[in-house]
Motif scaffolding. Structure first.
Motif, PDB file in Angstrom:
ATOM      1  N   GLU A   1     -15.063 -42.609 -32.566  1.00 35.12           N
ATOM      2  CA  GLU A   1     -14.714 -42.832 -33.972  1.00 35.12           C
ATOM      3  C   GLU A   1     -15.883 -43.350 -34.793  1.00 35.12           C
TER       4      GLU A   1
ATOM      5  N   PHE B   1     -11.793 -27.626 -32.005  1.00 33.85           N
ATOM      6  CA  PHE B   1     -11.578 -27.327 -30.592  1.00 33.85           C
ATOM      7  C   PHE B   1     -11.149 -25.885 -30.395  1.00 33.85           C
TER       8      PHE B   1
ATOM      9  N   PHE C   1      -2.528 -31.872 -34.503  1.00 33.04           N
ATOM     10  CA  PHE C   1      -1.494 -32.867 -34.208  1.00 33.04           C
ATOM     11  C   PHE C   1      -0.153 -32.225 -34.500  1.00 33.04           C
TER      12      PHE C   1
ATOM     13  N   VAL D   1      -6.145 -33.362 -28.166  1.00 34.20           N
ATOM     14  CA  VAL D   1      -5.451 -33.814 -29.375  1.00 34.20           C
ATOM     15  C   VAL D   1      -5.836 -35.265 -29.670  1.00 34.20           C
TER      16      VAL D   1
ATOM     17  N   HIS E   1      -8.615 -36.775 -28.501  1.00 30.24           N
ATOM     18  CA  HIS E   1     -10.041 -36.764 -28.853  1.00 30.24           C
ATOM     19  C   HIS E   1     -10.212 -36.409 -30.313  1.00 30.24           C
ATOM     20  N   ALA E   2      -9.454 -35.415 -30.758  1.00 29.56           N
ATOM     21  CA  ALA E   2      -9.581 -34.962 -32.139  1.00 29.56           C
ATOM     22  C   ALA E   2      -9.296 -36.127 -33.094  1.00 29.56           C
ATOM     23  N   TYR E   3      -8.280 -36.933 -32.775  1.00 27.89           N
ATOM     24  CA  TYR E   3      -7.929 -38.031 -33.675  1.00 27.89           C
ATOM     25  C   TYR E   3      -9.012 -39.101 -33.664  1.00 27.89           C
ATOM     26  N   ARG E   4      -9.574 -39.345 -32.487  1.00 25.95           N
ATOM     27  CA  ARG E   4     -10.632 -40.365 -32.422  1.00 25.95           C
ATOM     28  C   ARG E   4     -11.889 -39.877 -33.113  1.00 25.95           C
ATOM     29  N   ILE E   5     -12.240 -38.613 -32.886  1.00 21.73           N
ATOM     30  CA  ILE E   5     -13.441 -38.076 -33.531  1.00 21.73           C
ATOM     31  C   ILE E   5     -13.272 -38.115 -35.049  1.00 21.73           C
ATOM     32  N   ALA E   6     -12.021 -37.947 -35.504  1.00 16.78           N
ATOM     33  CA  ALA E   6     -11.768 -38.043 -36.945  1.00 16.78           C
ATOM     34  C   ALA E   6     -12.048 -39.457 -37.459  1.00 16.78           C
ATOM     35  N   GLY E   7     -12.179 -40.417 -36.543  1.00 19.27           N
ATOM     36  CA  GLY E   7     -12.596 -41.737 -36.976  1.00 19.27           C
ATOM     37  C   GLY E   7     -11.608 -42.858 -36.687  1.00 19.27           C
ATOM     38  N   HIS E   8     -10.554 -42.578 -35.924  1.00 22.42           N
ATOM     39  CA  HIS E   8      -9.563 -43.607 -35.635  1.00 22.42           C
ATOM     40  C   HIS E   8      -9.856 -44.260 -34.290  1.00 22.42           C
ATOM     41  N   GLY E   9      -9.589 -45.546 -34.183  1.00 21.83           N
ATOM     42  CA  GLY E   9      -9.812 -46.270 -32.940  1.00 21.83           C
ATOM     43  C   GLY E   9      -8.794 -45.883 -31.881  1.00 21.83           C
ATOM     44  N   TRP E  10      -8.999 -46.411 -30.639  1.00 28.65           N
ATOM     45  CA  TRP E  10      -8.093 -45.984 -29.576  1.00 28.65           C
ATOM     46  C   TRP E  10      -6.694 -46.527 -29.767  1.00 28.65           C
TER      47      TRP E  10
END
Lengths: 369, 375, 285
Positions: A73, A81, A87, C178, C180-189
């Motif tokens: 992040e 991908f 989502f 899915v 990974h995509a959310y984290r790469i978008a900038g959200h923490g774990w």
């Protein structure tokens, strides 16, 4: 400035070395295509850059900042991908908005940001749909829009056109360069399709078994492949590979095919007498009635994409593919003569599979002196 | 005049006929395949090609109509009695048998002796480049090798008809051109009759003598690859066949200053000498006014005196160059066999010769003319 | 093929009916029994014809049971309440502990992670008595015997492994891309777990919670040993109907009907979640 610098990156899964000491550098705003067969490590490399996979050794710097230990992040990259990875419980709008909400933008700024990128990708009419209500092409564009939404400096595209049909793939291939250059981002694009690689790349890195075996412009890769495995992968129909042993006489270096001379030209001195493989592209072979022509038997003619590909065998039983634009006159079936344009041929060492560069022996001699 | 090997007569396939989810998968299909001919059933998924194949093989009953093979009506026979050999899309090799046993298995029903069987397996293995893996088991070979073994199992049989379902989808790219040539040669040399079912037009074009283009359960056109390319019966076939696909524009036809003119979007005009079109055709076109104009990327010429276009992308693929340009309010694609160096933003002239024009009815999509002669 | 003959349909119908009858008959019989007096239940041969009475239910709800030997106080409603308290708190605790643990087991393969997960599951294999005896002694010493806290704790032996294993499977089915995509978008774990993993595994968590609830509700032996009368759930409470003057079949039947009612209602309500599953369809296999 450097867009991305990777040094000595290594990744192992158990005893399997997936990435073996990878180093590469891309200038800002450039598009690098990672090309290679499946299992070569392309996707793992991409994930290491994104931060989704931790390497065992090596460093990754994006835009001059060391990102090796930064979580995904914090890297500020955008990624699309191969399986889209949308989502499923969010609308297309919320999917695309996710990089913007992470940056805590205001509602109005998010809305305008999403709408702008959606319009660019022609999906503004499906923003309220859930992913499962989207067609394959729309899913792919939504995934791309999500990667682009926050206008990242670094864009990672993992074979994004793999799961869409041929027509869409073609359309996107022509549309992408404009899209990418308008973004101004440094792009890494993974693909197994050599045409995509040639069409989109400023530079191509060919990855085989976790190593980069050649990195260069599309021209370098296509015309001067460093390895026989690269020559095989670039070109459709595939390059003809003929086992030969170069010889030398008063007139120069040559190989003989069906007792006919094919001139190699100077610079191949080091190859004389060594078992080699001559690579000749199907489009560099023409039909000819000349006395020097090699006699072949026509096996089959297969039309191919506005070209006609002929499968022929020489008297010695070698198979040769010949390609010519559709509509050009065909030889009568049965036997015909062919001419090889030796200037377009490449020579590989049979043992190592590496290309023998013409003139390299001379240069070496000069260096020694 | 060659004999008809396979004759499909008004074949229909309806799934769940009495329910509300009835699906009319194949509609009134008439198709005659000559003996010794290779025919491709080509279409996107859901077009009815696979249902047709399954009806011929006997895995699916015909809802109505008849299937006649070599003079025998076969649509009521069990699959094993139809004398049809089939290569499946999934590899479907028997896992407990080696590749050799898998291929030889098809010969069991022919009751031939061991030495001949071995010789035939070896021959087919050479053809498909699987000699080195004959003694391996299916689980230990790659997808491409499994598919080749599956093809071998179908081709080795003597049958009235060979059905090949997506036979090359998994093949290694660098082998494809060779295998296409060898398989075509093999089928032709033995005079086999084959039906190839595929969604990949490259494969259909390369192998087939004639291609049946299907969409929505209906046969759109059935002809040689050349005719499909040069004289598509409708806009669907026109845009479906050809890689990259045909450029399509809506145009208004008019006569101006003794020139025959098509007005495209954005003020672009394509003007021709009226003599290039037959007089009766000119009248038909003018009477309609609005037509849909198609031109294949390979026929789009780049010339200084052509209509103006702005380059969006110019991509060299090694043996050809693809150029996409903004033109007439939309985009146009041009393909050439040589290398052309253009940059994004360059202005080029685009010219289309009258003999390369395909005109279609804007409402129905039916072809009006190809290259100045009525369709 | 799609053609089926009339005979085939009849045979299929008959076979299905037989299966349904076989499985549903005991439940049907219990329901009938709950509306009968002990006398009609015990007559021989048994008969489907009787005069329905609500007396069993009345006795349970008022807490007074009239037998030939006299009247008896029973605390069935209290038992029911205990069942609710024990099951709900056990499942709630198991979800709070088990879901994050399941996520950890699904996403982080570390040395021994498989062994730990299996050890937790193996609690389900051991006979409950094996742990009960030592636990009883310990609980008495540290004062947890005969408390809700102690029971809820022991009930984790039932709920936790179940939730861990079912939910882990659901988490594993979510494509890591899915997340990974959310984290790469900038959200923490943490945000990724709350916004992506939890909602996507929602149906699975609901299913696991429901199953755990049913197992906890139906548990007998832990409560029998570790709880006194005022903490006992219905399963143990039903024992009170085995009286000195005979077994009160009617009341037992009514008690059983009352005690399966909540689980049945829950199962019917949650069926939609269970069926919906994970097939939300954005990620291709």
């Amino acid at each position: 400035m450097s867009g991305l610098t990777i040094s000595n990156l290594t990744k192992r899964y158990k005893s399997d070395t997936v990435l073996d000491d990878i180093s590469l550098e891309i200038a800002e705003g450039e598009t690098l295509v990672l090309f290679g067969p499946s299992g070569a490590g392309k996707t793992v490399l991409l994930r290491c850059i994104a931060g989704a996979v931790d390497p065992e050794a090596g460093t990754i710097a994006i835009g001059g900042t060391d990102m090796t230990d930064v979580p995904p992040e914090g890297r500020g990259v955008g990624m699309a991908f191969q399986n889209f990875a949308l989502f499923p419980h969010m609308t297309a709008f919320d999917n695309i908005a996710s990089p913007l909400t992470a940056r805590r933008f205001g509602r109005e700024k998010i809305r305008s940001g999403v709408e702008a990128v959606a319009k660019l990708l022609k999906i503004d009419h499906v923003l309220s749909h859930a992913p499962k209500a989207l067609s394959n092409g729309q899913k792919q564009r939504t995934a791309l829009a999500r990667a682009l939404a926050a206008q990242p400096k670094m864009l990672l595209l993992d074979d994004p056109l793999r799961n869409v049909d041929a027509k869409l793939r073609f359309e996107m291939r022509l549309e992408l360069p404009r899209l990418l250059s308008e973004q101004g981002a440094t792009v890494i694009y993974v693909t197994q399709d050599y045409k995509e690689a040639m069409a989109l790349a400023d530079k191509i890195a060919v990855l085989v078994e976790g190593r980069i075996i050649q990195m260069g412009t599309p021209e370098d890769i296509y015309l001067r492949p460093a390895d026989i495995r690269i020559a095989e992968q670039f070109g459709d129909p595939a390059i003809n590979l003929l086992e030969v042993t170069p010889e030398r006489d008063a007139q120069g270096n040559f190989v003989s095919l069906s007792k006919k001379r094919v001139e190699l030209g100077p610079g191949y001195d080091s190859a004389v007498g060594r078992p080699c493989i001559l690579g000749v592209r199907p489009e560099a072979i023409g039909f000819s009635g000349g006395a020097e022509a090699i006699e072949v038997t026509i096996e089959a003619e297969t039309p191919f994409n506005e070209k006609t590909v002929t499968l022929a065998t020489t008297k010695g039983g070698r198979e040769i593919l010949i390609s010519r634009p559709a509509g050009t006159p065909a030889p009568a079936s049965g036997t015909a003569g062919i001419d090889i344009d030796a200037s377009a041929a490449v020579l590989f060492d049979q043992e190592t599979g590496r290309r023998i560069e013409p003139g390299s022996d001379k240069t070496r001699a000069r260096d020694a002196a | 005049m060659s004999d008809t090997a396979l004759d499909l007569q008004a074949v229909n396939k309806i799934y769940n006929p009495r329910s509300r989810q009835a699906v009319h998968a194949v509609r009134d299909l008439d198709l005659k395949v000559d003996a010794g001919e290779i025919v491709a059933l080509l279409g996107s998924s859901g077009c009815g090609k696979t249902s047709t194949l399954r009806m011929i093989a006997g895995f699916e009953a015909v809802t109505s109509g008849a299937i006649v093979l070599a003079g025998r009506p076969i649509h009521t026979l069990a699959p094993a009695r139809r004398r049809v050999a089939m290569a499946f899309e999934g590899y479907s090799l028997y896992p407990p048998l080696t590749v050799r046993e898998n291929i030889a298995f098809a010969l069991k029903s022919e009751r031939i002796d061991q030495t001949e069987a071995t010789a035939r397996v070896d021959e087919i293995a050479r053809l498909l480049d699987i000699t080195s893996i004959l003694d391996r088991y299916p689980s230990s070979i790659s997808g491409g090798q499994q598919q080749r073994a599956g093809l071998g199992r179908a081709l080795i049989r003597k049958a009235d008809l060979h059905l090949l379902d997506e036979p090359m989808g998994q093949l290694e790219p660098q082998l494809r051109a060779h295998l296409r040539g060898r398989i075509k040669h093999f089928i032709k040399e033995r005079g086999l009759t084959a039906i190839l079912v595929t969604h990949d037009q490259t494969e259909a074009n390369a192998l087939a003598d004639r291609i049946a283009v299907m969409e929505d359960g209906e046969l759109q056109q059935f002809d040689t690859p050349d005719v499909l390319r040069q004289r598509p019966a409708n806009l669907f076939t026109g845009t479906f066949i050809g890689e990259p696909p045909m450029n399509v524009f809506d145009a208004d036809a008019a006569e101006e200053d003794a020139r025959f003119v098509f007005r495209l979007g954005d003020g672009v005009r394509l003007a021709y000498d009226p003599g290039a079109f037959r007089p009766d055709l000119r009248e038909t076109i003018l009477a309609r006014g609005r037509v849909t104009l198609g031109v294949r990327p390979h026929s789009v010429r780049i010339a200084d005196d052509g209509a103006e276009a702005t380059v969006d992308a110019s991509q060299w693929l090694g043996d050809q160059t693809h150029i996409a340009a903004r033109f007439a309010g939309t985009s146009i694609v041009s393909v050439r066999h040589d290398r052309m160096r253009l940059e994004r933003g360059d202005t080029i002239g685009v010219r289309v010769a009258p003999e390369d024009l395909h005109l279609f009815d804007t409402a129905t999509g039916a072809a009006i003319s190809h290259g100045g002669a009525p369709a | 093929m799609e053609h089926t003959s009339a005979l085939e349909r009849v045979l299929r119908g008959a076979a299905l009916s037989a299966v349904v009858l076989f499985f549903m008959f005991p439940i049907f019989w219990i329901v009938l029994m709950s509306f009968q007096t002990n006398e009609t239940i015990l007559r021989s041969p048994p008969s489907m014809v009787f005069e329905p009475t609500l007396s069993n239910y009345v006795a349970l709800i008022t807490g007074r049971l009239e037998t030939q030997a006299g009247s008896l106080d029973i605390d069935f409603m209290r038992n029911l309440m205990n069942s609710v308290i024990l099951s709900v708190s056990s499942v709630a605790l198991a979800l709070v502990l088990g879901v994050p643990a399941a996520y950890a087991f699904a996403r982080h393969k570390f040395r021994g992670s498989e062994d730990i997960a299996f050890t937790l599951l193996s609690f389900r294999f051991a006979p409950p008595l094996l742990v009960l005896l030592p636990l009883t002694l310990y609980f008495q010493q540290i004062g947890l015997a005969d408390t809700y806290v102690g029971l809820v704790w022991v009930y984790q032996l039932i709920c936790l492994p179940l939730i861990l294993w079912i939910v882990r499977g659901y988490f594993e089915d979510i494509s890591p891309d899915v997340e990974h995509a959310y984290r790469i978008a900038g959200h923490g774990w943490g945000a990724t777990f709350m916004k992506i993993a939890l909602p996507l595994a929602g149906p699975g968590i609901a299913a696991a919670g429901l199953l755990a609830f049913i197992f906890a509700w139906n548990n007998f032996i832990f409560a029998l040993v570790l709880a006194s009368a005022d903490k006992q759930p219905v399963t143990v409470g039903a024992l009170a109907f085995v009286t000195a003057s005979g077994i009160q079949y009617g009341q037992i039947a009514a008690a059983v009907v009352l005690s399966i009612a909540p689980t049945l209602a829950l199962a019917l309500y949650a069926q939609r979640y269970l069926v919906e599953g994970l097939s939300l369809g954005a990620v291709k296999g």
